[in-house]
Write a protein that holds these residues in place. Structure first.
Motif, short mmCIF file in Angstrom:
data_model
loop_
_atom_site.label_atom_id
_atom_site.label_comp_id
_atom_site.label_asym_id
_atom_site.label_seq_id
_atom_site.Cartn_x
_atom_site.Cartn_y
_atom_site.Cartn_z
N CYS A 57 0.85 -1.20 0.00
CA CYS A 57 0.00 0.00 0.00
C CYS A 57 0.89 1.26 0.00
CB CYS A 57 -0.84 0.07 1.27
SG CYS A 57 -1.90 -1.36 1.51
N GLY A 58 0.35 2.33 -0.51
CA GLY A 58 1.00 3.64 -0.41
C GLY A 58 2.39 3.65 -1.00
N THR A 59 3.30 4.24 -0.26
CA THR A 59 4.68 4.37 -0.74
C THR A 59 5.30 3.00 -1.04
OG1 THR A 59 5.03 6.48 0.33
CG2 THR A 59 6.98 5.10 0.06
N ALA A 60 4.98 2.01 -0.22
CA ALA A 60 5.54 0.67 -0.44
C ALA A 60 5.07 0.12 -1.79
CB ALA A 60 5.13 -0.25 0.70
N SER A 104 6.36 -3.88 3.10
CA SER A 104 5.77 -3.09 4.17
C SER A 104 6.86 -2.60 5.12
CB SER A 104 4.75 -3.93 4.95
OG SER A 104 4.27 -3.23 6.07
N GLN A 105 6.87 -1.32 5.39
CA GLN A 105 7.82 -0.78 6.36
C GLN A 105 7.50 -1.34 7.73
OE1 GLN A 105 9.54 1.09 9.39
NE2 GLN A 105 7.41 1.72 9.14
N SER A 106 6.25 -1.19 8.16
CA SER A 106 5.87 -1.54 9.53
C SER A 106 5.72 -3.03 9.74
CB SER A 106 4.54 -0.86 9.86
OG SER A 106 3.52 -1.35 8.99
N GLY A 107 5.32 -3.73 8.70
CA GLY A 107 5.00 -5.15 8.86
C GLY A 107 3.67 -5.37 9.57
N ALA A 154 8.60 9.34 11.30
CA ALA A 154 7.70 10.28 10.59
C ALA A 154 6.64 9.49 9.84
CB ALA A 154 8.50 11.15 9.62
N VAL A 155 5.43 10.01 9.84
CA VAL A 155 4.34 9.31 9.15
C VAL A 155 4.66 9.16 7.66
CG1 VAL A 155 1.94 9.56 8.40
CG2 VAL A 155 2.53 9.83 10.82
N ALA A 156 5.22 10.19 7.07
CA ALA A 156 5.55 10.11 5.64
C ALA A 156 6.79 9.24 5.47
CB ALA A 156 5.82 11.51 5.10
N SER A 157 6.65 8.25 4.63
CA SER A 157 7.74 7.30 4.44
C SER A 157 8.78 7.87 3.49
CB SER A 157 7.14 6.01 3.88
OG SER A 157 8.12 5.01 3.83
N THR A 158 10.04 7.78 3.87
CA THR A 158 11.12 8.28 3.00
C THR A 158 12.22 7.22 2.86
OG1 THR A 158 12.13 9.40 4.90
CG2 THR A 158 10.74 10.73 3.42
N ALA A 240 3.91 13.02 -5.67
CA ALA A 240 2.57 13.57 -5.47
C ALA A 240 2.01 13.15 -4.12
CB ALA A 240 1.65 13.12 -6.60
N LEU A 241 2.23 11.90 -3.75
CA LEU A 241 1.73 11.41 -2.45
C LEU A 241 2.37 12.19 -1.31
CD1 LEU A 241 0.07 9.41 -0.73
CD2 LEU A 241 1.97 7.80 -0.90
N LYS A 242 3.69 12.42 -1.39
CA LYS A 242 4.38 13.18 -0.34
C LYS A 242 3.75 14.56 -0.18
CE LYS A 242 5.98 10.64 1.37
NZ LYS A 242 6.21 9.25 1.07
N LEU A 243 3.43 15.19 -1.30
CA LEU A 243 2.90 16.54 -1.24
C LEU A 243 1.47 16.58 -0.67
CD1 LEU A 243 4.10 19.24 -1.87
CD2 LEU A 243 2.95 19.18 -4.09
N SER A 365 1.18 3.48 11.08
CA SER A 365 0.84 2.20 10.43
C SER A 365 -0.66 2.00 10.52
CB SER A 365 1.64 1.02 10.97
OG SER A 365 1.56 0.95 12.34
N VAL A 366 -1.18 1.56 9.40
CA VAL A 366 -2.63 1.49 9.24
C VAL A 366 -3.04 0.05 9.56
CG1 VAL A 366 -4.57 1.92 7.69
CG2 VAL A 366 -2.50 3.31 7.51
N THR A 367 -3.41 -0.14 10.84
CA THR A 367 -3.67 -1.51 11.30
C THR A 367 -5.17 -1.84 11.30
OG1 THR A 367 -3.62 -0.63 13.54
CG2 THR A 367 -1.60 -1.62 12.72
O1 M6R Z 1 4.09 0.19 6.87
P1 M6R Z 1 3.74 0.08 5.42
O2 M6R Z 1 4.94 0.20 4.53
O3 M6R Z 1 2.96 -1.18 5.11
O4 M6R Z 1 2.80 1.31 5.10
C1 M6R Z 1 2.21 1.45 3.84
C2 M6R Z 1 1.58 2.81 3.69
O5 M6R Z 1 0.57 3.00 4.67
C3 M6R Z 1 2.61 3.93 3.81
O6 M6R Z 1 3.64 3.81 2.88
C4 M6R Z 1 1.93 5.30 3.62
O7 M6R Z 1 1.49 5.44 2.31
C5 M6R Z 1 2.89 6.43 4.00
N1 M6R Z 1 2.24 7.36 4.88
C6 M6R Z 1 3.44 7.16 2.81
O8 M6R Z 1 4.25 8.22 3.14
#
Ligand code: M6R
Length: 369
Positions: A57-60, A104-107, A154-158, A240-243, A365-367
């Motif tokens: 999802c998202g950045t991943a 997934s960053q968070s897993g 940070a919430v925004a993934s980099t 675009a997502l970052k912005l 992380s969107v759990t």
């Molecule tokens: O922890 P995850 O990599 O699974 O999270 C996926 C997305 O929720 C995450 O990348 C989200 O889009 C970020 N807030 C982007 O900056």
């Protein structure tokens, strides 16, 4: 804990050379061959893979889209990339020869976890590319390839994005060498080139002053467009997502080739457009095609903010701003071209007085679904 930076995001952007370097660390043996101990799927099973499906999802998911270009090129295995929340409620064509790679960053992302469970029920082998040791998704997967970006607060993934691209490239090269494709033989060379990327990011980060200035004078923008092609296309969507996340500005990323199929109607005088230009070395003349796109939108009054490789003079006549990135081979370029877009969103958010690390309405992380 912010290492002297004002925000976690700024620290994490500056951590990126380490995120890539540490993710590369220990993946090759003394002869430069890829050695992936964490991958507990047999070599025979991996040789029998007929399709790869990346779920995220998202950045991943954008990291997954970048990876598709490289993995298909190197392995000749078809790769699909699907948003995890779409995949989990479909009836996808999956069997025991499908390798489902979650990123997934968070897993702990619920949608991605459920997609992995769905894939397992359908008989697929599952690999998790993940930044968090012992989290749920790697625990439930057949194998894991950890990214070593360090904690991302940070919430925004980099930095996780760069580490995810790096890890999925390692996986792609490993599969290519197992399957004996022509590119498998080049794996050591690509790994060596990847090893030069951290130094290039470091250098790039030292010259972001102009990007910061641009962000400050663009603080009133109502809409910003991002164009890219080839691996630059997911980078455009990530910019675009970052912005959107950080500055609450309407932003859209497009494939540059789509312009004439609709988006060019959005171009009016003053419309800011970032263009990620492919390296001049890219195949099929894509560089020149994107330069023509810049010319077309500039002729209609767009303000063109062009991200191009050092020495690429073709873009200069059509660019209001040129942001230079160091030279790399085309498939590695996203590890550099995304950096100015992250820095831009960070400073635009700051310029608007917003909370960079905790944008409104978002969770790290969107759990939940
Ligand atoms: O922890 P995850 O990599 O699974 O999270 C996926 C997305 O929720 C995450 O990348 C989200 O889009 C970020 N807030 C982007 O900056």
């Amino acid at each position: 804990e912010k290492g002297g930076y004002a925000t976690f995001m700024e620290k994490e952007i500056n951590d990126q050379p380490h995120a890539v370097a540490d993710t590369l660390l220990g993946r090759t043996d003394s002869e430069g061959r890829l050695a992936l101990d964490e991958l507990h799927i047999s070599e025979d099973e991996l040789r029998a893979v007929t399709k790869i499906v990346i779920v995220a999802c998202g950045t991943a998911a954008y990291a997954g889209m970048v990876a598709k270009y490289a993995i298909e090129h190197w392995t000749r295995i078809p790769v699909e990339v699907e948003l995890a929340h779409e995949f989990r409620y479909r009836d996808p064509v999956i069997d025991e020869h499908t390798l489902v790679v979650s990123i997934s960053q968070s897993g702990e992302t619920m949608d991605t976890l459920m997609a992995v469970r769905h894939a397992k029920e359908l008989g697929a082998r599952t690999v998790s590319i993940c930044n968090t040791h012992g989290s749920t998704i790697p625990r439930e997967s057949d194998a894991v390839l950890y990214t070593h970006a360090g904690p991302e607060i940070a919430v925004a993934s980099t930095k996780a994005f760069l580490a995810q691209i790096t890890a999925s490239y390692i996986l792609g090269l490993y599969l290519a060498s197992l399957r004996g494709t022509a590119y498998g033989e080049d794996a050591a060379q690509v790994m060596a080139e990847l090893a030069t990327v951290p130094g290039k990011i470091e250098e790039l980060l030292t010259r972001m002053d102009r990007v910061k200035e641009i962000a400050y004078y663009m603080a009133d923008s109502r809409s910003v467009l991002f164009l890219g092609r080839h691996v630059g296309y997911p980078v455009a969507m990530e910019g675009a997502l970052k912005l959107k996340e950080l500055a609450y500005i309407h932003a859209e990323g497009f494939a540059a080739g789509e312009l004439k199929h609709g988006p060019i109607a959005l171009i009016e005088p003053g419309q800011p457009v970032f263009v990620i230009v492919p390296s001049p070395g890219v195949e099929h003349g894509l560089h020149d095609k994107v330069v023509s796109n810049i010319q077309e939108i500039r002729a209609r009054g767009a303000r063109t903010l062009v991200i191009a490789e050092e020495g690429d003079e073709d873009v200069v006549p059509f660019a209001d701003e040129v942001i230079r990135v160091p030279h790399t081979s085309p498939l590695l370029a996203p590890l550099l071209t995304v950096v100015p877009l992250q820095v831009f969103a960070l400073h635009l958010s700051t310029a608007k007085g917003l909370d960079v690390d905790q944008p409104r309405n978002l969770a790290k992380s969107v759990t939940v679904e």
